[in-house]
Design a protein around this motif. Sequence first.
Motif, PDB file in Angstrom:
ATOM      1  N   MET C 230      23.831   6.010 -29.896  1.00 45.30           N
ATOM      2  CA  MET C 230      23.167   5.677 -28.624  1.00 45.30           C
ATOM      3  C   MET C 230      21.661   5.477 -28.777  1.00 45.30           C
ATOM      4  O   MET C 230      21.084   4.563 -28.188  1.00 45.30           O
ATOM      5  N   LYS C 231      21.033   6.327 -29.555  1.00 48.51           N
ATOM      6  CA  LYS C 231      19.571   6.218 -29.684  1.00 48.51           C
ATOM      7  C   LYS C 231      19.149   4.890 -30.308  1.00 48.51           C
ATOM      8  O   LYS C 231      18.039   4.416 -30.084  1.00 48.51           O
ATOM      9  N   LYS C 232      20.051   4.284 -31.104  1.00 45.31           N
ATOM     10  CA  LYS C 232      19.732   2.992 -31.711  1.00 45.31           C
ATOM     11  C   LYS C 232      19.679   1.908 -30.641  1.00 45.31           C
ATOM     12  O   LYS C 232      18.850   1.016 -30.672  1.00 45.31           O
ATOM     13  N   VAL C 233      20.622   1.988 -29.708  1.00 51.45           N
ATOM     14  CA  VAL C 233      20.705   0.969 -28.655  1.00 51.45           C
ATOM     15  C   VAL C 233      19.724   1.271 -27.527  1.00 51.45           C
ATOM     16  O   VAL C 233      19.161   0.359 -26.909  1.00 51.45           O
ATOM     17  N   PHE C 234      19.563   2.555 -27.267  1.00 53.58           N
ATOM     18  CA  PHE C 234      18.674   2.992 -26.184  1.00 53.58           C
ATOM     19  C   PHE C 234      17.523   3.820 -26.775  1.00 53.58           C
ATOM     20  O   PHE C 234      17.564   5.059 -26.761  1.00 53.58           O
ATOM     21  N   PRO C 235      16.514   3.164 -27.326  1.00 50.04           N
ATOM     22  CA  PRO C 235      15.446   3.925 -27.978  1.00 50.04           C
ATOM     23  C   PRO C 235      14.733   4.873 -26.998  1.00 50.04           C
ATOM     24  O   PRO C 235      14.466   4.501 -25.858  1.00 50.04           O
ATOM     25  N   LEU C 236      14.454   6.066 -27.474  1.00 51.12           N
ATOM     26  CA  LEU C 236      13.749   7.038 -26.644  1.00 51.12           C
ATOM     27  C   LEU C 236      12.282   6.648 -26.516  1.00 51.12           C
ATOM     28  O   LEU C 236      11.752   5.921 -27.348  1.00 51.12           O
ATOM     29  N   GLY C 237      11.663   7.133 -25.446  1.00 49.52           N
ATOM     30  CA  GLY C 237      10.231   6.882 -25.303  1.00 49.52           C
ATOM     31  C   GLY C 237       9.832   6.608 -23.873  1.00 49.52           C
ATOM     32  O   GLY C 237      10.671   6.529 -22.975  1.00 49.52           O
TER      33      GLY C 237
END
Lengths: 191, 355, 243, 79
Positions: C230-237
């Motif tokens: 998920m973090k790859k598709v939805f980058p945190l920040g």
Amino acid sequence: MSDAETVMSGQETKIVIAGFGGQGVVVAGNIIARACVIEGRNVTGMISYGAEMRGGTANATVVISEGEIASPVVETPDMAIIMNQPSLDKFEPVIAGGGLLILNTSLVDRRPHRDDLRAVQIAASQIAHELGNVRVANIVALGAFIRKTKLLRPASVEQAIADLFASKKAALVELNIRALNEGMARLVEAS
Amino acid sequence: MKILLKGNEVMCEAAIQAGCRFFAGYPITPQNEVPEYMSHRMPAVGGAFVQAESEIAAINMLFGASAAGARCMTSSSSPGISLKQEGISYITAAELPCVIANMQRGGPGLGNIRASQADYWQAVKGGGHGDYRLIVLGPSTLPELYTLTMNAFDYADHYRNPVLILGDGILGQMAEPVELTPYAPVVDLPEKDFVLDGCAGRKPRVIKTLYLRPALELVHRNELLQAKYDKISSELSLFEEIETADAELIVAAYGITARIAKGAVRTARRNGLKVGMIRPITLWPFPEEPFMRAARTAEKFLVVEMSNGQFIEDVKLATACRRPVEFLGKGGGWYPTPEAIFEKISTMCEKSLAD
Amino acid sequence: MEFERPTTLLETRTHYCPGCGHGIVHRLVAEVIDELGIRERTIGTAPVGCAVLLYDYFNCDIIECAHGRPPAVATGLKRVLPDRIVFTYQGDGDLAAIGTSETIHTANRGENITAIFVNNAVYGMTGGQMAPTTLLGQSTTTSPDGRGLNHEGPPLKVCELLASLDGVTYLERVAVSTAKDTIKARKAIRKAFVNQIEGKGYSLVEVLSMCPTDWKLSPQQGVDFVNHQMKKVFPLGVYKDRS
Amino acid sequence: MADIKIDKDRCKGCCLCVAECPRGNIRMAELLNDAGQPYAEIVDTDNCTGCALCCQMCPDLAIAIGPKKPAPDKAPGSV
């Protein structure tokens, strides 16, 4: 005229004011209705609205009665203030027999076809132009209307104009009242 | 002093007089004057106006505003009212007060913008999901629209139920002189002990419509709602009767149609025909009593409506089909003239003589 | 370091499955409400979806809404009671599918509310159907062969979408799949509430969260799915911050 | 040493705390709790630093850490 119409008529006076958008037909209808309120009479008003309004002719209808008004919707007006040619074409066929037409001869280029209607001519747009603002043609025609029909007291119409334009410049009220008086003075009975 | 206003404006002014302080809506002809009027009047009286992104959002904004304790209102016309049905079901389930106006136009589908009464079933029988009822008011003149709109807020608060004002394009668009009398409540207004305003000094409150456990919880919840609807039915019945006592023919109509029909009934009387009229003002609860009474004395009924036979079903139910009920009506933006109704009355009276 | 249950959460045990992220997000929101001392003037809106029973867990006023409508309900509440704190708590179906319109317009109006958006890339309550945020190739009960680019389209990225709206004040995407992420998530949620207290407008915190049950994974694999997929598709920040 | 407690009846046995503990100080108990779930337990209370990373990851608020016991050379309440 059907029996039903004969039976029903006589209580209510049904008026239509018709022209193209921008000729102030709604304002004219509003002034007639407000004058009725001032005189303590029963009145209803309707305007064509929405998509209809953008289709060319605009019209306002007013029903005046000493008793209760049944329908605010006017199908067979007794009187019509006709501000342009398309409005004459549209409304002439539906005016009640013996009905009255106030014709803005500046923009109506023919006489009525029907011989059972009365007509009054007023060069409303031309007179308005002479007064310095073609947009008061509606009020000029209204002047002719109240002079001919005696349906409303000129003082109540003047009051209605003053009320309606209360938030605007005083000069505008004055111009409209001049237009009303010109209309009352310069109507021509059609032969 | 009477002033001249359009029906849509009369309704807005009544709402404001009655203390409505939240309005959310979405433009749709023929009720556009309502959001337009509210957009400047609401802020002027310290209330809130929101032009919602959809009818669905608007009704859900009311869900929140009512939960927050405000007298609140939304308005629309037929296709928009269809969109509001989801929210209406929830608000009814949560027993929150609010006022909804429907200035009906021609349908089904996008229909047209002419006046219509084709949303009668939707208004009085449901529209949204679940067993619920709306209090439905059918004003027929602008002075009545003014008072009924103020009353609508009282009924909503008193019964904790949405109230629907069932108008139509003619009522919304027509202008008529109205005396803007001051607001005075017509029923007892209970304290709003459901309001969500933060739990300071009290236990937290929950407003919800989900009842999963125990299995019969929703059944009991429905029983409570039905008991409330029974109470409303027994207490609230508004109608107008015109010359029904000796009438052989009773005309039944509501809203603008009743106003038009009244002219025809007066004409009929002047012509010596024994005609009366019953005009329900509350469409739910339906005023059955005058119809039951009239069914004992009158010979027949005539229903006039601007739809293809919806209101007539309630008249037949209220008269228990004891007398013949004839019909004059069409959907799609048709409206009756007093002349057409009088002709129908004349025909029915002649037929009676012939029988 | 002390660690105790926030008073804004009731003792009630939640109905969430083992390893579900909702419990963590509930705690973070409750801790922030406690810390800011706003419990007695806060009104929460419950969504439809797994978090529908929010009102059983939160010790503050709660209104349960129709599917997707919390932003509209919150608008009504906040406009009537501008000095109260109003938050929405919504899942991906509620916020980004059936309620997309309400979300976008409430955000763009700059309503002074706080939105907590729990993104777990699947419909939990109804049994694992495809969500607007389901990843490409991720199989669900309604995308059995995996979400496809041509039929279902790529996942909807809410923070990226809302970042283009001038009316929005603050957008941050966080996760609750590691303790470190959770601590960061709490900071973001706190900021989203502080913004509201200071009258700064619409704030949304998107929380990447676990749904091991409907992903057909163990809780530990669920954490891994968030961290590695998920973090790859939805980058945190932080996607927007004009506070 | 921290005053850490796991409420075994709140625990749903997801093990997220087990993976998070930097000291490997949490394990799954061999028994089941009242809800019939496996639950987490502390291996050695004295080995807990009170970092609370386990608490950060517990979705069920099953783990609590009380105030640190004061060091013997400091009076209660002093900083």
